[in-house]
Design an enzyme around this catalytic site. Structure first.
Site, mmCIF file in Angstrom:
data_model
loop_
_atom_site.group_PDB
_atom_site.id
_atom_site.type_symbol
_atom_site.label_atom_id
_atom_site.label_comp_id
_atom_site.label_asym_id
_atom_site.label_seq_id
_atom_site.Cartn_x
_atom_site.Cartn_y
_atom_site.Cartn_z
ATOM 1 N N LYS A 260 1.532 -12.723 -8.046
ATOM 2 C CA LYS A 260 2.939 -12.396 -7.817
ATOM 3 C C LYS A 260 3.344 -12.810 -6.406
ATOM 4 C CE LYS A 260 4.159 -8.570 -9.903
ATOM 5 N NZ LYS A 260 3.974 -7.114 -10.039
ATOM 6 N N ARG B 267 5.127 -3.449 -5.007
ATOM 7 C CA ARG B 267 4.671 -4.045 -6.262
ATOM 8 C C ARG B 267 3.215 -4.491 -6.155
ATOM 9 N NH1 ARG B 267 8.730 -8.884 -7.344
ATOM 10 N NH2 ARG B 267 8.131 -8.481 -9.517
ATOM 11 N N GLY C 226 1.426 -4.683 -16.780
ATOM 12 C CA GLY C 226 1.457 -3.242 -17.007
ATOM 13 C C GLY C 226 0.233 -2.504 -16.541
ATOM 14 N N MET D 195 -1.043 -2.290 -13.405
ATOM 15 C CA MET D 195 -0.899 -1.553 -12.163
ATOM 16 C C MET D 195 0.549 -1.195 -11.950
ATOM 17 S SD MET D 195 -3.784 -3.246 -9.901
ATOM 18 C CE MET D 195 -3.216 -4.828 -10.382
ATOM 19 N N ARG E 299 5.541 -16.866 -13.125
ATOM 20 C CA ARG E 299 4.097 -17.082 -13.309
ATOM 21 C C ARG E 299 3.916 -17.927 -14.553
ATOM 22 N NH1 ARG E 299 3.073 -10.867 -14.924
ATOM 23 N NH2 ARG E 299 4.420 -10.847 -16.714
ATOM 24 N N HIS F 10 5.798 -4.128 -23.911
ATOM 25 C CA HIS F 10 4.362 -4.039 -23.642
ATOM 26 C C HIS F 10 3.558 -4.496 -24.850
ATOM 27 C CE1 HIS F 10 0.458 -1.895 -23.461
ATOM 28 N NE2 HIS F 10 0.501 -2.308 -22.206
ATOM 29 N N ARG G 151 -30.239 -23.142 -43.348
ATOM 30 C CA ARG G 151 -31.326 -22.177 -43.505
ATOM 31 C C ARG G 151 -31.657 -22.059 -44.975
ATOM 32 N NH1 ARG G 151 -27.756 -18.908 -39.452
ATOM 33 N NH2 ARG G 151 -26.345 -20.043 -40.807
ATOM 34 N N GLU H 179 -38.176 -22.642 -30.000
ATOM 35 C CA GLU H 179 -37.727 -21.252 -29.929
ATOM 36 C C GLU H 179 -38.829 -20.321 -29.422
ATOM 37 O OE1 GLU H 179 -36.498 -20.176 -33.914
ATOM 38 O OE2 GLU H 179 -37.946 -21.552 -34.779
ATOM 39 N N SER I 48 -34.510 -28.958 -31.806
ATOM 40 C CA SER I 48 -33.277 -28.178 -31.871
ATOM 41 C C SER I 48 -33.601 -26.831 -31.234
ATOM 42 C CB SER I 48 -32.837 -28.005 -33.317
ATOM 43 O OG SER I 48 -31.679 -27.201 -33.342
ATOM 44 N N GLY J 16 -33.556 -23.269 -30.729
ATOM 45 C CA GLY J 16 -33.185 -22.044 -31.436
ATOM 46 C C GLY J 16 -33.066 -20.967 -30.378
ATOM 47 N N THR J 17 -31.907 -20.915 -29.736
ATOM 48 C CA THR J 17 -31.802 -20.064 -28.541
ATOM 49 C C THR J 17 -31.727 -18.584 -28.879
ATOM 50 O OG1 THR J 17 -29.489 -20.715 -28.529
ATOM 51 C CG2 THR J 17 -30.924 -21.749 -26.913
ATOM 52 N N ASN J 18 -31.507 -18.226 -30.139
ATOM 53 C CA ASN J 18 -31.561 -16.791 -30.454
ATOM 54 C C ASN J 18 -32.988 -16.287 -30.281
ATOM 55 O OD1 ASN J 18 -28.953 -17.209 -31.206
ATOM 56 N ND2 ASN J 18 -29.316 -17.051 -33.402
ATOM 57 N N ASP J 19 -33.928 -16.970 -30.954
ATOM 58 C CA ASP J 19 -35.331 -16.564 -30.820
ATOM 59 C C ASP J 19 -35.858 -16.846 -29.418
ATOM 60 O OD1 ASP J 19 -36.815 -15.220 -32.843
ATOM 61 O OD2 ASP J 19 -36.330 -16.878 -34.194
ATOM 62 N N CYS K 132 -29.022 -24.885 -31.925
ATOM 63 C CA CYS K 132 -28.452 -24.312 -33.146
ATOM 64 C C CYS K 132 -28.379 -22.799 -33.078
ATOM 65 C CB CYS K 132 -29.238 -24.757 -34.370
ATOM 66 S SG CYS K 132 -30.951 -24.221 -34.349
ATOM 67 N N TYR L 173 -26.175 -32.835 -29.081
ATOM 68 C CA TYR L 173 -25.156 -32.109 -29.835
ATOM 69 C C TYR L 173 -25.379 -30.610 -29.751
ATOM 70 C CZ TYR L 173 -28.677 -31.330 -33.428
ATOM 71 O OH TYR L 173 -29.796 -30.928 -34.089
HETATM 72 P P1 ADP Z 1 4.867 -5.768 -13.357
HETATM 73 O O1 ADP Z 1 3.679 -6.382 -12.759
HETATM 74 O O2 ADP Z 1 4.565 -4.588 -14.205
HETATM 75 O O3 ADP Z 1 5.778 -6.770 -13.996
HETATM 76 P P2 ADP Z 1 6.694 -5.778 -11.137
HETATM 77 O O4 ADP Z 1 6.168 -5.609 -9.776
HETATM 78 O O5 ADP Z 1 7.023 -7.162 -11.531
HETATM 79 O O6 ADP Z 1 5.680 -5.127 -12.158
HETATM 80 O O7 ADP Z 1 7.954 -4.856 -11.196
HETATM 81 C C1 ADP Z 1 8.406 -4.095 -12.257
HETATM 82 C C2 ADP Z 1 9.877 -4.315 -12.494
HETATM 83 O O8 ADP Z 1 10.643 -4.045 -11.335
HETATM 84 C C3 ADP Z 1 10.191 -5.739 -12.845
HETATM 85 O O9 ADP Z 1 11.193 -5.740 -13.855
HETATM 86 C C4 ADP Z 1 10.733 -6.324 -11.582
HETATM 87 O O10 ADP Z 1 11.616 -7.382 -11.815
HETATM 88 C C5 ADP Z 1 11.438 -5.139 -10.977
HETATM 89 N N1 ADP Z 1 11.475 -5.260 -9.516
HETATM 90 C C6 ADP Z 1 10.410 -5.375 -8.701
HETATM 91 N N2 ADP Z 1 10.793 -5.511 -7.420
HETATM 92 C C7 ADP Z 1 12.144 -5.480 -7.426
HETATM 93 C C8 ADP Z 1 13.117 -5.588 -6.397
HETATM 94 N N3 ADP Z 1 12.771 -5.779 -5.131
HETATM 95 N N4 ADP Z 1 14.393 -5.529 -6.753
HETATM 96 C C9 ADP Z 1 14.733 -5.342 -8.040
HETATM 97 N N5 ADP Z 1 13.875 -5.231 -9.047
HETATM 98 C C10 ADP Z 1 12.581 -5.298 -8.760
HETATM 99 MG MG MG Z 2 6.639 -8.260 -13.263
HETATM 100 MG MG MG Z 3 4.752 -2.543 -14.570
#
Ligand code: ADP
Ligand code: MG
Ligand code: MG
Length: 928
Positions: free
Chosen positions: A28, A99, A108, A110, A367, A485, A591, A800, A819, A821-824, A886, A906
């Site tokens: 990020k 963030r 989601g 962290m 990203r 999510h 086999r 093997e 060949s 036989g990496t399991n054995d 194999c 192979y």
């Molecule tokens: P995640 O990794 O879960 O996507 P983010 O850090 O991207 O978490 O943030 C969660 C939400 O908050 C996202 O929708 C992001 O766009 C929004 N957000 C984060 N920072 C800001 C900011 N400075 N201003 C407005 N919205 C923000």
């Molecule tokens: Mg985000």
């Molecule tokens: Mg989040």
């Protein structure tokens, strides 16, 4: 010595970091820096490095903060200067988001805190400044909730309950309907909850808020969800998460504001007919993905398609759910231009977050977007055509393992048309899934553990559900959009998902859902079509997928660049045909014993086993090698003669059956080579171990049960895997080898163009080979003469047993191919019983004693050395020695790369892994 730089600034058209610095700044942070550097509208901020996170865990939080506090203060000052705002005071208070963001994106996993810096005083200033009290209060209540939840661990639903209570008492449904008075009440209730659950008042000092926020993000790196996610996705070797502190921009400041997420191409299919994404007016942060309100589409076209699928009329759509293109045309244009620019810049599909504050667009994240395997393949192929990437880049861009998703079934069209459709949700992650409905992640895991296939049904999913989602065949949610999510995680897992099926009424307490008058209870079968969003009652039949199109094109490219051959392990014509379709260039392992189990063949084989030892003893007693000679020697001994003829009878019965099997396989191979392994498992595996089975066998054979029992006991071994098996059987019972070789040769005579290769299993000593080879060569010559056909059949061995690997120079004198036989080889090399290692290997991997389960991923440091040594020694004796593998490892990408490196000819793997191995082999060649 200058202090280490822990904080990198971005904003004002400049940035200290770049996209290349993901390891240090997290994905990020690195991309925010890159976008800022490109001059895109990114709210200014700074990134605290992953190294700081690592220090947090080494030194502890206190030392870490004293280490970075100077840089932190400086960065805040700079941020104040760039924004013209002041943190925690003044007429234009600076608010920030805190963030998380590691080098690898973990959606989601962290936690993020928004609106940090608010307190009663800054709230007042902000109201003064904006004249929008409702917006400020809305931001404040969100802040209390997020700070309480993320930083202090106050359960999310404690706040939600209060919010719902206020909404109920005022008879409103949407958060946006909360007025000033209502928001004030929400804030009062939130503060109370906060005090009740934490024992402290809500902190009003913004500096302390910030420190606690940073602390929480670093702390979240090792929360159970994050650890589980890393485990499931095999993410290792990272320093930690970075923390991004960024100026807030507000999508919730009124009707001219919005927030959204978008993909530059469709993450499910890879199409780019239009700009894919969703947004919400007057909303903040995660509202779009949280499934609280129905998100709207970015483009008019997308919006119309969405409306059609949801049965929303055009008039209603325009009024209630207009696209961004329609609602804010100028901003849309700007965003669309940024989409094009970013995709060109990154040369990959991007996943974007944006916010519009009072008509001004801000970019908050970009990203490389997560995508399904189908989308990955299509995007790679398209980008080559568009000249954005090279063929080699396209090949390198696809995760070999992910191809698995494309090889699995989809619904049979007719079956699907006949199925009872319950409702249609959003096609969030493609594929077909059938299973029994369960209503919690824990149940999904428990049922799957029992071998059941389940569909996880949730109102919406959250990161705690990861384990259950992974265990389920498919995921169904009642709420949330294409970027919810459930949708994002399912796509990442390559799992079928239908999201936002709004007609579902899910009742967790009674474990059921009702939809349009039908009730589905826990355990009822349902089916999902993740490509259309359809949900069906019952289980719907599936078929194999299409292998042409972009998939075919990528495979063609893979074949162009790989140097390693790819064969398959197949025992039947059917498996062979499937594998050939998947691109197998031959069979690396057939086999033969599997054939002995089919139908009543087992009877013939058991008849043989019943007398095998007697015959062997007679031979030893008389000093006879052949059966003919033996018959003469025991003439007059009726019992002995009977045993011998029963032995011969068994062989005679098996010969044509085996021959037919080989013919079928040779035909399916259409001239491709076929390595056939002679009988391998110990004989007792072919006998019934239970009383009922033994009684039945006695009946069929016409002998007393006691005789069968005695036989089973006499064949019992304490350590069967190290017992009487492999070529040891062929040496004791040469007639069996003879029969098998005869069947192979005769089948080869019947099917033009067949190319059998005979493989002797479990040799550890070159003399075992010479002994078996004599028989094999004799039979080849006999059949060849009888059928008047020249047969050129390679004779080789499995490597093997460690002894074979270390004496490979001698072994190669007799063997024309090896060949592995990496399991054995793993079993004997590591001394891990394949059948018992499950008890401790999990722990071994967890503790890092072995990096991976060595039965799944070849242990390159140990077993790999044996392989390398055997390659070198073998080729020293016989430079043109053909080398293959194999074991299970033949289809595992890392192991395939190893095979390429050590110069095997192979790899051979199960049919469904053939495309994976082809791609992995190409990548190995390109990485050379
Ligand atoms: P995640 O990794 O879960 O996507 P983010 O850090 O991207 O978490 O943030 C969660 C939400 O908050 C996202 O929708 C992001 O766009 C929004 N957000 C984060 N920072 C800001 C900011 N400075 N201003 C407005 N919205 C923000
Ligand atoms: Mg985000
Ligand atoms: Mg989040």
């Amino acid at each position: 010595m200058a202090a280490r730089k822990y904080i990198y600034f971005f904003g004002g058209g400049k940035a200290e970091g770049t996209a290349e610095m993901k390891g240090l700044l997290g994905g990020k942070g690195a991309n925010l820096a890159e976008m800022a550097g490109l001059g895109l509208p990114v709210p200014p901020g700074f990134t605290i490095t992953t190294e700081a996170c690592s220090e947090y865990y080494h030194l502890g939080r206190k030392k870490l903060f004293s280490l970075i506090s100077g840089q932190l203060d400086k960065s805040l000052k700079k941020l104040e200067k760039v924004t013209g705002k002041t943190f925690g005071r003044g007429p234009r208070p600076l608010l920030v988001s805190v963030r998380s963001g590691a080098a690898v994106s973990m959606p989601g996993m962290m936690d993020t805190v928004l609106n940090l810096g608010l307190n009663p005083e800054t709230c007042r200033a902000l109201i003064e400044q904006t004249g929008n009290e409702r917006f400020v209060l809305d931001s404040y209540r969100r802040f209390i909730q997020m700070f309480g939840d993320v930083v202090m661990g106050v359960p999310h639903h404690h706040f939600e309950q209060e919010l719902d209570a206020v909404k109920r008492s005022r008879r409103i449904q949407l958060d946006t309907e909360l007025d000033i008075d209502a928001l004030q009440e929400v804030i009062r209730r939130y503060e109370k909850i906060y005090r009740r659950d934490t024992g402290k008042a809500f902190p009003t000092d913004p500096k302390r808020q910030l420190q606690a926020g940073i602390d929480a993000v670093f702390g979240s790196w090792n929360n159970p969800r994050a650890i589980k996610y890393r485990q499931l996705n095999d993410i290792r070797g990272l320093k930690g998460t970075a923390v991004n502190v960024q100026t807030m921009v507000f999508g919730n400041s009124g009707e001219n504001s919005a927030t959204g997420v978008a993909f530059t191409r469709d993450p499910s299919t890879g199409e780019h007919r239009y700009f894919y994404g969703e947004y919400l007016i007057n909303a903040q942060g995660e509202d779009v993905v949280a499934g609280i309100r129905t998100p709207q589409q970015i483009t008019r076209r997308g919006s119309r398609e969405w409306a059609k699928s949801q049965n929303v009329s055009e008039a209603e759509r325009r009024k209630k759910y207009p696209s961004l293109e329609e609602a804010m045309p100028a901003v849309f244009k700007e965003l669309d231009a940024i989409r094009v620019r970013l995709e060109k810049h990154y040369r990959d599909m991007q996943d974007l977050e944006f916010t519009i504050e009072d008509g001004t667009l801000y970019m908050l994240q970009t990203r490389n977007g997560k995508r399904t395997a189908a989308a990955a393949v299509k995007i790679a192929v398209d980008m080559v055509k568009e000249g954005l990437i090279s063929e080699k880049q396209a090949v390198l861009r696809i995760e070999p393992q992910s191809l698995d998703q494309l090889l699995h079934p989809v619904f049979i069209k007719e079956a699907e048309e006949k199925a009872v459709r319950l409702t249609v949700g959003l096609p969030a992650s493609p594929g077909a899934a059938t299973g029994q409905a369960v209503f919690s992640a824990a149940e999904a895991e428990a049922w799957a553990e029992e071998g059941k296939q389940v569909i996880l049904c949730r109102i919406e999913t959250s990161p705690e559900d990861i384990g259950g989602m992974n265990a389920a065949r498919g995921i169904l949610t009642a709420r949330g959009g294409m970027t919810s999510h459930a949708a994002v995680v399912a796509r990442g897992m390559g799992k079928c998902c239908v999201a936002g099926a709004g007609a579902l009424n899910i009742d967790y307490r009674d474990k059921k859902f009702s939809v349009n008058g039908t009730a589905v209870r826990e355990g009822d079968w349902i089916s999902l079509n993740g490509s259309t969003g359809a949900v069906y009652a019952g289980s719907v039949e599936t078929v194999a997928p299409k292998l042409s199109g972009p998939f075919g094109q990528i495979m063609k490219l893979a074949d162009k660049y790989r140097r390693l051959g790819v064969r398959t392990n197949a025992d039947t014509p059917h498996d062979t045909t499937v594998a050939v379709k998947f691109g197998a260039e031959g069979i690396g392992l057939t086999r033969t014993e599997h054939m002995f189990f089919e139908g009543d063949r087992i009877v013939s084989f058991r008849r043989l086993i019943l007398v095998a030892e007697t015959v062997k003893r007679l031979k030893d007693d008389c000093g006879c090698a052949g059966l003919k000679e033996l018959k003469k020697a025991v003439a007059g001994n009726k019992q002995a003669l009977e045993a011998i003829s029963q032995y011969q009878q068994g062989l005679r019965e098996l010969l044509p059956l085996q021959r037919r099997d080989f013919e079928g396989i040779f035909r399916a191979l259409k001239g491709r080579p076929c390595t056939i392994r002679l009988l391998d498992p110990p004989l007792h595996e072919f006998l019934p171990q239970d009383a009922a089975g033994q009684k039945e066998m006695a009946g069929v054979m016409g002998v007393k049960v006691s005789r069968i029992k005695y036989l089973v006991e006499s064949l019992h071994e304490f350590n069967p895997m190290l017992g009487h098996r492999g070529c040891r059987l062929g040496i004791t019972y040469p007639e069996v080898t003879e029969m098998q070789v005869r069947a192979i040769c005769e089948a080869a005579c019947r099917v033009a163009g067949s190319r059998p290769e005979i493989m002797i299993p479990l040799a550890g000593n070159v003399k075992e080979l010479s002994s078996q080879k004599q028989i094999i060569e004799r039979v080849i010559a006999e059949v060849s003469a009888a059928k008047k056909k020249k047969l050129s059949i390679l004779i080789g061995t499995m490597i093997e047993i460690p002894r074979a690997a270390v004496t490979a120079d001698e072994i190669a004198r007799e063997a024309e191919f090896f060949s592995f036989g990496t399991n054995d080889l793993t079993q004997m090399g590591c001394g891990f019983s394949r059948d018992d290692a499950g008890k401790f290997l999990g722990e071994y991997v967890q503790k890092g004693i072995y990096e991976y389960d060595p039965f799944q991923v070849l242990d390159q440091d140990g077993i790999g050395k044996l392989v390398e040594m055997a390659v070198k020694l073998g080729r020293k004796t016989r430079p043109d020695l053909k080398l293959g593998i194999c074991g299970e490892h033949g289809g595992e990408p890392r192991s395939v790369e190893f095979c390429h490196r050590v110069g095997l000819n192979y790899v051979s793997c199960s049919p469904f892994r053939v495309p994976i191995a082809r791609l992995a082999a190409a990548q190995a060649a390109l990485r050379d």
